[in-house]
Design a protein around this motif. Structure first.
Motif, mmCIF file in Angstrom:
data_model
loop_
_atom_site.group_PDB
_atom_site.id
_atom_site.type_symbol
_atom_site.label_atom_id
_atom_site.label_comp_id
_atom_site.label_asym_id
_atom_site.label_seq_id
_atom_site.Cartn_x
_atom_site.Cartn_y
_atom_site.Cartn_z
ATOM 1 N N GLU A 1 0.824 -1.208 0.000
ATOM 2 C CA GLU A 1 0.000 0.000 0.000
ATOM 3 C C GLU A 1 0.863 1.264 0.000
ATOM 4 O O GLU A 1 0.488 2.287 -0.557
ATOM 5 N N TYR A 2 2.033 1.159 0.608
ATOM 6 C CA TYR A 2 2.896 2.335 0.623
ATOM 7 C C TYR A 2 3.615 2.535 -0.707
ATOM 8 O O TYR A 2 3.873 3.661 -1.121
ATOM 9 N N GLN B 1 1.034 4.229 -2.785
ATOM 10 C CA GLN B 1 0.898 5.646 -2.440
ATOM 11 C C GLN B 1 2.084 6.457 -2.953
ATOM 12 O O GLN B 1 1.912 7.577 -3.445
ATOM 13 N N GLU C 1 1.688 6.938 -6.641
ATOM 14 C CA GLU C 1 0.625 7.904 -6.918
ATOM 15 C C GLU C 1 1.169 9.333 -6.769
ATOM 16 O O GLU C 1 0.920 10.210 -7.598
ATOM 17 N N VAL D 1 5.184 9.574 2.813
ATOM 18 C CA VAL D 1 5.001 8.147 2.548
ATOM 19 C C VAL D 1 6.294 7.403 2.885
ATOM 20 O O VAL D 1 7.306 7.582 2.221
#
Lengths: 202, 577
Positions: free
Chosen positions: B208-209, B212, B215, B332
């Motif tokens: 998930e990191y 992120q 992104e 992040v």
């Protein structure tokens, strides 16, 4: 460093699960010494798991400092896990011993009442002195010093703090994960990432 | 001696009686150790006795001081990517290692140091050459352990190597009492260690990191990559290059990261920090997303923290969780080994070219060339500058050499201007700033990379701190090119005194011996020059000479290293003069 108002320090209870290794106490203590942070209380004891030791360390610092220290401790090879909690998040106790002259206590009924009120119990009664013990929070053990001072308190000592984390379900399951070569997501020793708020929003 | 293939001797059969010293050497051989830097003494004699006729091809390099030994071990580790091994005796032998341990810890260099210790029954009695080595080295080692029983040796050594080389690498010290070195025990074989339950060197990557981070990068207009030694330590140079080339992001390096991407790569925009390049420092406070890879936001890189990249979202890739949010709050965090995380990130980032944004860096570079670099590298007249020596060296080595530097002005100049084509080509004391590092580290670097040219660039201060290691060069016959840039000052301190202490030059006018004569005494050919027209020829002589060569170049006395971010200032307040 920043221009904001300084954040208040408060008492933090640091719980460290470790292997039993000569020199580890020094390795952990030096992390505080190096940053000129005073350890208010330090207790080492066995944990719920055989062979795993548990350190309880109390310091008065800001959350930011404590979180960085926790990671520095966890980085040490023989450290399995570190948690830090404020006083609200733990059940904690300290034990204190008080030595008072026996004759004064025997003479004054008031003292007996005060001791009862403060939850003290006699551990040793000798002709010349009596040793009382109480267990409780700092204020409670401190309070009894004040109470006994006028009656010739001879000696006082307080133990390090021990604390149980309210929200913890123990270390057994985690340890099993640590013992595996390939830990599952359960171990997620990078769990500190979880506590970050929704890290960013686009 | 130097070109032989190293092969570990067959392990003795189970239950063969071995001494602790012999067991130690078998453990080293099993770990692939081919070189030890060391110095014998009373409490380590049983190990040296076992080494005397050890059947394996382990070469021992006799240094002239234990500090020289450990810096050589560091140089070896940095050039080869393997674990450096150092032997020292108890007491003063062990305490002489401290500077090197601190250096290796802060610069994440994998070392296993073996120190002898007095007999176990004498521990704590103030015995001859007894020092509390475990106590003294605890703050400067990743791990340390005292062995008092020989049967522990195989397992402890296996742990030591595993800990030194995995995760964020670092120095490990094993202190072995003399009785344990002598003690005979039935050897039960050697098993390399790959798991310690309380030690998690390789974090689980959290997808998930990565998502992120991708992104953020994909939506960035002005993304900027900062990389450090983590890319080299993780052997992730290819993964890093692939990430950069797909994402099109300009990238700048810390001095520990130099060389992970070739100097002339079009996206390499230069060095960060106090004496780094103009563009990277200014743009740190202009970018919108800052991607830090395997670096730790040292204060020499960040300048004033509360004015550091406040406008930017920060992505931090690091293997050490204690680094995340330590100095700079991360938007992040990507905790993991960058060899794993970079390819995952590369998959998710869009292929882009940040042409205009990259051009801005080049504009700043032009300003820096006009204000500083041209004059430093190509001075038309006057005394020689350090920069032009490095520039001429670049012309001759074409960027193929390993450059080892000491600490001070010459270090900043060499790191700024040395052309590096390959990774593991820049060896310097970055975090601790240890003067005296370069000469012994260069010796070790050459042992770790025999096929490469090793040039030690050293100031007239640093060379005098460990000059005794010329004896190590003499005796081992190793080929190290020693380039002394002599400005007759402790130049960096003098620069600070000039800029911040009203030119009160307090104890910085250091005198030098006749280095050429000193070298000659050690059987090393030397030359000294002070004229520009001799520079190219002298450097050619040095590089072409078979074997070690010392070249002393007299450079201008009061030159300053610029640009400079003064202490306590923001990176965007970088001064060109």
């Amino acid at each position: 460093m920043s221009e904001q108002a300084p954040i208040e320090k408060e008492e933090y209870n640091i719980t460290v699960y470790t292997e039993n290794h000569v020199g580890l106490l020094n390795r952990i203590a030096m992390i505080f010494t190096r940053r000129k942070i005073n350890i208010d209380s330090l207790n080492t004891s066995p944990s719920e798991i055989e062979g795993i030791h548990r350190f309880n360390i109390v310091i008065n610092e800001t959350e930011e400092v404590v979180s960085k220290i926790a990671r520095q401790i966890e980085k040490q090879v023989e450290v399995l896990k570190v948690y830090y909690n404020t006083n609200e998040d733990v059940i904690w106790q300290e034990m204190a011993l008080y030595k008072v002259p026996t004759d004064i206590i025997a003479e004054k009924a008031k003292v007996e009442r005060l001791l009862r009120e403060n939850g003290a119990r006699a551990v040793v009664i000798r002709k010349d002195y009596t040793v009382f013990e109480t267990t409780g929070h700092r204020e409670e053990t401190d309070n009894l010093i004040k109470v006994l001072q006028p009656f010739g308190l001879i000696e006082f000592v307080r133990s390090a703090r021990i604390a149980i984390i309210k929200g913890s379900d123990g270390f057994n399951r985690k340890l099993r994960e640590f013992e595996r070569d390939e830990p599952g997501q359960d171990a997620v020793e990078n769990e500190f990432l979880n506590s970050r708020d929704k890290v960013f929003s686009m | 001696m130097l070109t032989q293939e190293k092969q570990a001797p067959a392990l003795p059969e189970t239950d063969t009686l071995l001494s602790g010293g012999q067991a130690l050497l078998h453990a080293l051989a099993e770990e692939g150790v081919d070189t030890i830097f060391g110095y014998p003494g009373g409490a380590i004699m049983p190990i040296y006795d076992a080494l005397f006729d050890f059947p394996g091809n382990i070469q021992h390099v006799l240094v002239r001081h234990e500090q020289g030994g450990i810096h050589a071990g560091q140089g070896y580790a940095r050039s080869s990517g393997k674990v450096g091994v150092v032997f020292a005796t108890s007491g003063p032998g062990a305490t002489n290692l401290i500077t090197g341990l601190a250096d290796a810890l802060i610069d994440s260099t994998p070392l296993v140091c073996i120190t002898g210790q007095v007999f176990a029954h004498l521990l704590g009695t103030d015995a001859f050459q007894e020092a509390d080595v475990i106590g003294i080295t605890t703050p400067v080692t990743k791990w340390n352990y005292q062995v008092t029983d020989a049967t522990e040796i195989p397992e402890v050594l296996a742990k030591a190597f595993h800990i030194a080389r995995t995760g964020r690498p670092g120095p490990v010290l094993i202190d072995i009492t003399k009785n344990a070195q002598l003690q005979k025990f039935p050897f039960q074989g050697y098993k390399r260690c790959d798991h310690i339950r309380s030690y998690r060197p390789k974090p689980i990557v959290r997808p998930e990191y990565i998502a992120q981070a991708a992104e953020l990068i994909n939506s960035a207009q002005k993304p900027f990559v900062l990389w450090g030694q983590g890319v080299i330590l993780g052997s992730a140079e290819q993964e890093f290059k692939a990430f950069l080339e797909k994402s099109g992001i300009p990238a700048a390096w810390t001095i520990m990261g130099a060389g992970a991407l070739p100097s002339d790569h079009p996206q390499n925009v230069g060095m960060l920090g106090m004496h780094g390049n103009y563009g990277p420092n200014v743009m740190t406070n202009e970018c919108d997303v800052l991607i830090a890879i395997g670096m730790r936001f040292d204060d020499r890189v960040t300048g004033r923290l509360d004015k550091y990249a406040k406008q930017a979202k920060i992505i931090h890739l690091d293997i050490d969780p204690a680094e995340i949010d330590k100095n700079v709050k991360t938007t992040v965090p990507v905790w993991g080994d960058c060899k794993e995380t970079l390819p995952l990130l590369t998959q998710l980032v869009e292929a882009k070219q940040h042409t205009q944004w990259l051009a801005k860096f080049r504009e700043f570079e032009q300003k820096e060339i006009d204000a500083v670099i041209r004059e430093e590298l190509f001075p038309a007249s006057g005394e020689m500058t350090m920069g032009e020596v490095i520039q001429q060296l670049n012309e001759l080595t074409k960027g193929e050499a390993i450059i080892v530097t000491d600490v001070g002005q010459h270090q900043m100049v060499a790191c700024r201007y040395a052309k590096l084509n390959h990774t593991r080509s820049n060896i310097t004391s970055g975090g601790l700033g240890t003067m005296g590092f370069a000469l012994p580290a260069a010796i070790g670097a050459k042992f770790g990379a025999l096929d490469r040219t090793v040039v030690a660039v050293i100031g007239d201060g640093g060379i005098q701190m460990t000059i005794q290691e010329l004896g190590t060069i003499m005796q081992s016959g190793i080929d190290v090119k020693i380039l002394i840039l002599n400005n007759q000052f402790l130049g960096m301190v003098r620069q600070w005194q000039e800029l911040f202490h009203e030119r009160r030059y307090s104890f910085v006018d250091i005198q030098s011996p006749d280095y050429v004569q000193v070298a000659k005494g050690y059987g090393i050919t030397g030359r000294k020059i002070d004229q520009r027209e001799d520079l190219t020829g002298a450097l050619q002589d040095m590089l072409a000479h078979p074997g070690s060569f010392l070249l002393e170049v007299m450079v201008t006395k009061e030159n300053n290293v610029f640009p400079m971010v003064p202490q306590g200032c923001s990176v965007s307040e970088i001064r060109l003069k």
